[in-house]
Design a protein around this motif. Structure first.
Motif, PDB file in Angstrom:
ATOM      1  N   ARG A 188       0.836  -1.212   0.000  1.00  0.00           N
ATOM      2  CA  ARG A 188       0.000   0.000   0.000  1.00  0.00           C
ATOM      3  C   ARG A 188       0.865   1.254   0.000  1.00  0.00           C
ATOM      4  NH1 ARG A 188      -1.132   3.987   2.895  1.00  0.00           N
ATOM      5  NH2 ARG A 188       0.276   3.232   4.510  1.00  0.00           N
ATOM      6  N   ALA A 189       1.883   1.254   0.863  1.00  0.00           N
ATOM      7  CA  ALA A 189       2.773   2.417   0.937  1.00  0.00           C
ATOM      8  C   ALA A 189       3.510   2.631  -0.380  1.00  0.00           C
ATOM      9  CB  ALA A 189       3.763   2.229   2.082  1.00  0.00           C
TER      10      ALA A 189
ATOM     11  N   PHE B  27       1.816   6.689  -6.664  1.00  0.00           N
ATOM     12  CA  PHE B  27       0.669   7.496  -7.084  1.00  0.00           C
ATOM     13  C   PHE B  27       0.910   8.976  -6.813  1.00  0.00           C
ATOM     14  CE2 PHE B  27      -3.150   9.755  -5.662  1.00  0.00           C
ATOM     15  CZ  PHE B  27      -3.842   9.812  -6.863  1.00  0.00           C
ATOM     16  N   LEU B  28       1.476   9.284  -5.653  1.00  0.00           N
ATOM     17  CA  LEU B  28       1.760  10.690  -5.329  1.00  0.00           C
ATOM     18  C   LEU B  28       2.771  11.285  -6.293  1.00  0.00           C
ATOM     19  CD1 LEU B  28       1.855  10.523  -1.418  1.00  0.00           C
ATOM     20  CD2 LEU B  28       0.044  11.440  -2.874  1.00  0.00           C
ATOM     21  N   ASP B  29       3.768  10.486  -6.665  1.00  0.00           N
ATOM     22  CA  ASP B  29       4.740  10.950  -7.668  1.00  0.00           C
ATOM     23  C   ASP B  29       4.038  11.225  -8.995  1.00  0.00           C
ATOM     24  OD1 ASP B  29       6.818  10.778  -5.896  1.00  0.00           O
ATOM     25  OD2 ASP B  29       7.484   8.791  -6.575  1.00  0.00           O
ATOM     26  N   PHE B  30       3.167  10.296  -9.400  1.00  0.00           N
ATOM     27  CA  PHE B  30       2.401  10.462 -10.628  1.00  0.00           C
ATOM     28  C   PHE B  30       1.549  11.725 -10.572  1.00  0.00           C
ATOM     29  CE2 PHE B  30      -1.994   9.849 -12.125  1.00  0.00           C
ATOM     30  CZ  PHE B  30      -1.780   9.903 -13.498  1.00  0.00           C
ATOM     31  N   SER B  31       0.858  11.891  -9.472  1.00  0.00           N
ATOM     32  CA  SER B  31      -0.031  13.038  -9.327  1.00  0.00           C
ATOM     33  C   SER B  31       0.741  14.356  -9.339  1.00  0.00           C
ATOM     34  CB  SER B  31      -0.828  12.907  -8.019  1.00  0.00           C
ATOM     35  OG  SER B  31      -1.751  13.968  -7.881  1.00  0.00           O
TER      36      SER B  31
ATOM     37  N   THR C 255      -3.328   0.702 -11.036  1.00  0.00           N
ATOM     38  CA  THR C 255      -4.312   1.670 -11.525  1.00  0.00           C
ATOM     39  C   THR C 255      -5.753   1.196 -11.348  1.00  0.00           C
ATOM     40  OG1 THR C 255      -4.082   0.738 -13.752  1.00  0.00           O
ATOM     41  CG2 THR C 255      -2.725   2.654 -13.197  1.00  0.00           C
ATOM     42  N   ASP C 256      -5.937  -0.068 -10.960  1.00  0.00           N
ATOM     43  CA  ASP C 256      -7.299  -0.550 -10.697  1.00  0.00           C
ATOM     44  C   ASP C 256      -7.941   0.206  -9.543  1.00  0.00           C
ATOM     45  OD1 ASP C 256      -7.032  -2.393 -12.702  1.00  0.00           O
ATOM     46  OD2 ASP C 256      -6.478  -4.055 -11.368  1.00  0.00           O
ATOM     47  N   TYR C 257      -7.103   0.784  -8.683  1.00  0.00           N
ATOM     48  CA  TYR C 257      -7.625   1.486  -7.507  1.00  0.00           C
ATOM     49  C   TYR C 257      -7.462   3.002  -7.635  1.00  0.00           C
ATOM     50  CZ  TYR C 257      -7.288  -3.285  -5.947  1.00  0.00           C
ATOM     51  OH  TYR C 257      -7.418  -4.654  -5.866  1.00  0.00           O
TER      52      TYR C 257
ATOM     53  N   ASP D 184      -7.525   4.699  -3.982  1.00  0.00           N
ATOM     54  CA  ASP D 184      -8.375   4.121  -2.923  1.00  0.00           C
ATOM     55  C   ASP D 184      -7.570   3.109  -2.121  1.00  0.00           C
ATOM     56  OD1 ASP D 184     -10.353   3.077  -1.329  1.00  0.00           O
ATOM     57  OD2 ASP D 184     -11.845   2.972  -2.934  1.00  0.00           O
ATOM     58  N   GLN D 185      -6.981   3.595  -1.036  1.00  0.00           N
ATOM     59  CA  GLN D 185      -6.094   2.741  -0.239  1.00  0.00           C
ATOM     60  C   GLN D 185      -6.854   1.633   0.481  1.00  0.00           C
ATOM     61  OE1 GLN D 185      -2.969   5.009   1.984  1.00  0.00           O
ATOM     62  NE2 GLN D 185      -4.138   6.801   1.286  1.00  0.00           N
TER      63      GLN D 185
END
Length: 220
Positions: free
Chosen positions: A64-65, A71-75, A121-123, A132-133
């Motif tokens: 999860r981490a 994801f944060l890097d992507f965002s 990317t499913d979440y 969605d963690q």
């Protein structure tokens, strides 16, 4: 002759009662032992399941981490590219700074695209632009549970039920011991009180047998 026959029948009755109390007591003792052994097995299974659950949760938390960081890097990279693009729109097409900003925006977009390979990317909810963690954790845990026993509580509950049932059988054994004692004393007495003891022992014996049957079928 009549007195002799009565005494003989009484002794036979007492002997049968003592034999029944002894045999039933031994059967109940064996049953209680078996239940305790099963309870120990359930405890071991529950402990193993609890350890597997803790390890699975730890592994999923690491995943999860890692997914969240990616994801944060992507965002962040995508947002940076969008801001640069907005800044470019405010510049004249012939402005030399526009080319530099274009190159920087392209670099950020490439970084964002690369980051997408490092999170599931499913979440990814495009509507809210969030990862969605909780759903990720729940899904991974459910998947792990499909090939591992990650439910320790049923094992511990079964162990507790078995020990409770074994304790009830021990109580029935104590009652049988009282019945056995009453019958044994009645066998050696010669007064009329022996009939009272014999009756008491018989009632306790019958009650113990009935209680044991109810315990076995789960009524008590």
């Amino acid at each position: 002759m009549r007195s002799y026959n009565t005494s003989e029948r009484f002794q036979t009755f007492i002997g049968v009662g003592i034999a029944l109390a002894t045999v039933i007591g031994a059967v109940l003792a064996a049953r209680a032992t078996l239940l305790n052994d099963d309870a120990n097995d359930f405890d071991q299974a529950g402990l193993s399941s609890a350890i597997d659950l803790a390890l699975a949760r730890s592994n999923i938390e690491i995943q999860r981490a890692q997914n969240l960081i990616a994801f944060l890097d992507f965002s962040q990279e995508r947002r940076s590219a969008q801001l640069i693009a907005q800044e470019m729109d405010q510049l004249d097409l012939n402005d030399p700074a526009r080319l530099q900003l274009s190159e920087q925006a392209a670099a950020d977009w490439n970084k964002a695209i690369n980051s997408r390979y490092f999170f599931n990317t499913d979440y990814y909810d495009k509507t809210t632009d969030t990862f969605d963690q909780q759903t990720f954790v729940d899904s991974q845990l459910a998947e792990a549970a499909s090939y591992q026993d990650l439910a320790p509580d049923p094992h511990f509950d079964a162990a507790q039920d078995n020990r409770a049932k074994a304790s009830k059988f021990v109580a029935a054994i104590v009652a049988l011991a009282i019945a056995l004692f009453s019958l044994a004393v009645a066998e050696v007495l010669h007064s009329r009180f022996r009939y009272t003891l014999a009756g008491l022992g018989t009632l306790v014996l019958i009650g113990s047998v009935a209680a044991s049957l109810l315990i076995e079928i789960g009524v008590l």
